[in-house]
Design an enzyme around this catalytic site. Structure first.
Site, PDB file in Angstrom:
ATOM      1  N   ASP A   1      -7.873  -3.519   2.376  1.00 45.04           N
ATOM      2  CA  ASP A   1      -7.586  -2.649   1.184  1.00 45.04           C
ATOM      3  C   ASP A   1      -6.985  -1.035   1.399  1.00 45.04           C
ATOM      4  OD1 ASP A   1      -6.557  -3.669  -1.827  1.00 45.04           O
ATOM      5  OD2 ASP A   1      -7.577  -1.607  -2.093  1.00 45.04           O
TER       6      ASP A   1
ATOM      7  N   TYR B   1       5.265   2.356   3.024  1.00 43.63           N
ATOM      8  CA  TYR B   1       5.683   4.148   2.908  1.00 43.63           C
ATOM      9  C   TYR B   1       5.576   4.806   4.136  1.00 43.63           C
ATOM     10  CZ  TYR B   1       4.200   3.508  -1.585  1.00 43.63           C
ATOM     11  OH  TYR B   1       3.863   2.193  -3.238  1.00 43.63           O
TER      12      TYR B   1
ATOM     13  N   GLY C   1       2.549  -6.379   8.200  1.00 45.67           N
ATOM     14  CA  GLY C   1       3.407  -5.844   8.609  1.00 45.67           C
ATOM     15  C   GLY C   1       1.422  -4.864   9.230  1.00 45.67           C
TER      16      GLY C   1
ATOM     17  N   THR D   1      -5.365 -11.141   4.725  1.00 42.60           N
ATOM     18  CA  THR D   1      -4.139 -10.221   4.258  1.00 42.60           C
ATOM     19  C   THR D   1      -2.706 -11.192   4.321  1.00 42.60           C
ATOM     20  OG1 THR D   1      -2.945  -8.877   4.555  1.00 42.60           O
ATOM     21  CG2 THR D   1      -3.494  -9.552   6.786  1.00 42.60           C
TER      22      THR D   1
HETATM   23  O1  LIG Z   1       2.986   3.162   5.284  1.00 41.08           O
HETATM   24  C1  LIG Z   1       2.310   2.687   5.340  1.00 41.08           C
HETATM   25  N1  LIG Z   1       1.340   2.350   6.600  1.00 41.08           N
HETATM   26  C2  LIG Z   1       0.007   1.971   6.364  1.00 41.08           C
HETATM   27  O2  LIG Z   1      -0.183   1.876   7.305  1.00 41.08           O
HETATM   28  C3  LIG Z   1      -0.140   1.075   5.124  1.00 41.08           C
HETATM   29  N2  LIG Z   1      -0.953   0.482   5.274  1.00 41.08           N
HETATM   30  C4  LIG Z   1      -1.307   0.487   3.320  1.00 41.08           C
HETATM   31  N3  LIG Z   1       0.107   0.607   3.066  1.00 41.08           N
HETATM   32  C5  LIG Z   1       0.506   0.849   2.081  1.00 41.08           C
HETATM   33  O3  LIG Z   1      -0.556  -0.147   0.575  1.00 41.08           O
HETATM   34  C6  LIG Z   1      -0.164  -1.378   0.297  1.00 41.08           C
HETATM   35  C7  LIG Z   1      -1.586  -1.878   0.118  1.00 41.08           C
HETATM   36  O4  LIG Z   1      -1.612  -2.905  -0.822  1.00 41.08           O
HETATM   37  P1  LIG Z   1      -3.086  -3.867  -0.254  1.00 41.08           P
HETATM   38  O5  LIG Z   1      -4.250  -2.965   0.890  1.00 41.08           O
HETATM   39  O6  LIG Z   1      -3.931  -4.344  -1.473  1.00 41.08           O
HETATM   40  O7  LIG Z   1      -1.967  -4.582   0.667  1.00 41.08           O
HETATM   41  P2  LIG Z   1      -1.374  -5.922   0.475  1.00 41.08           P
HETATM   42  O8  LIG Z   1      -1.104  -6.148  -0.846  1.00 41.08           O
HETATM   43  O9  LIG Z   1       0.444  -5.745   0.212  1.00 41.08           O
HETATM   44  O10 LIG Z   1      -1.691  -7.026   1.364  1.00 41.08           O
HETATM   45  P3  LIG Z   1      -3.301  -7.486   1.121  1.00 41.08           P
HETATM   46  O11 LIG Z   1      -4.163  -7.179   2.451  1.00 41.08           O
HETATM   47  O12 LIG Z   1      -4.218  -7.560   0.432  1.00 41.08           O
HETATM   48  O13 LIG Z   1      -2.574  -9.423   1.081  1.00 41.08           O
HETATM   49  C8  LIG Z   1       0.642  -1.915   1.247  1.00 41.08           C
HETATM   50  O14 LIG Z   1       1.625  -3.179   0.492  1.00 41.08           O
HETATM   51  C9  LIG Z   1       1.983  -0.054   1.995  1.00 41.08           C
HETATM   52  O15 LIG Z   1       2.033  -0.023   0.686  1.00 41.08           O
HETATM   53  C10 LIG Z   1       0.381   1.493   3.682  1.00 41.08           C
HETATM   54  N4  LIG Z   1       1.779   1.608   4.260  1.00 41.08           N
HETATM   55 MG   LIG Z   2      -3.044  -6.683  -1.607  1.00 39.68          MG
END
Ligand SMILES: O=c1[nH]c(=O)c2ncn([C@@H]3O[C@H](COP(=O)(O)OP(=O)(O)OP(=O)(O)O)[C@@H](O)[C@H]3O)c2[nH]1
Ligand SMILES: [Mg+2]
EC number: 3.6.1.66
Length: 201
Positions: A70, A155, A12, A8
């Site tokens: 994800d 969020y 966060g 990732t």
């Molecule tokens: O309030 C939140 N608490 C959480 O615990 C949480 N977990 C996920 N999210 C949201 O969902 C997207 C993931 O998208 P995602 O899985 O593609 O990740 P990402 O693009 O940020 O990073 P990567 O892991 O892909 O590199 C994130 O950016 C957040 O907006 C969260 N929001």
């Molecule tokens: Mg992502």
């Protein structure tokens, strides 16, 4: 020290994995420790598909076992949106404040009891020559009318957790890690830990 690579670039998420795994004596490396690693396009239509895409691409890149996450928010009154588009809901630059503003605008006028939502987390474990496995966890809640709290990411300030009487961003990291979608998914990998951890001592 035992080590695991989490595929990732989200700080966060990386911090939460660190907190969840340091209790087990495991050091977390994320893609933020490898600035040259390539981006993986998230072209899947489910969290599980995207987790597998990220895990398999990074397992190939590192020639190692990796875990990818994800995750996202699914709001019933918005037919499940933002869903797999949670990170980029208000635009490609991935801005948490703008994403929150867009959701709140779309939910304007919808009463609290109809603002049901859940966080999803799919974790994929992949390595060259290994069959990829996927586990999932969810966390149920409601979308508030205004953001509240400073902790967490994404969020969290607008996600109300009924069992705690607070938003996710008002919870301490220990409290979030007791109930979160990510913690629940990670707990399901328990049986695979011996295989996942690389002993780099
Ligand atoms: O309030 C939140 N608490 C959480 O615990 C949480 N977990 C996920 N999210 C949201 O969902 C997207 C993931 O998208 P995602 O899985 O593609 O990740 P990402 O693009 O940020 O990073 P990567 O892991 O892909 O590199 C994130 O950016 C957040 O907006 C969260 N929001
Ligand atoms: Mg992502």
């Amino acid at each position: 020290m035992k080590q695991v690579i989490i595929a990732t670039k989200n700080i966060g998420k990386a911090r939460e994995f660190q907190e969840l795994l340091e209790k087990k004596g495991i050091e977390v490396k994320s893609l933020l420790d490898f600035p040259n690693c390539p981006d993986v396009e998230e072209t899947g239509s489910t969290f599980a598909e995207n987790a597998v895409l990220k895990a398999e691409a990074m397992a190939h890149y590192f020639h190692a076992i990796v875990i990818a996450d994800d995750s996202g928010l699914s709001i019933d009154a918005l037919d499940g949106r933002p869903g797999v588009y949670s990170a980029r809901y208000a635009g490609e630059e991935k801005n948490d404040q703008k994403n929150i503003a867009k959701v709140l605008e779309e939910l304007k006028g919808i009463p609290f009891e109809k603002r049901t939502a859940r966080f999803h987390c799919a974790l994929a474990v992949a390595a060259p020559g290994r069959r990829t496995t996927v586990v999932e966890g969810t966390c149920e809640g409601y979308i508030t009318e205004v953001p509240k709290g400073e902790n967490g990411f994404g969020y969290d300030p607008i996600f109300y957790v009924p069992q705690k009487g607070k938003t996710m961003a008002e919870l301490s990291k220990e409290e979030k890690n007791q109930i979160s979608h990510r913690a629940k998914a990670l707990a399901k990998l328990e049986k695979q830990w011996d295989e996942i951890i690389n002993d780099k001592e």
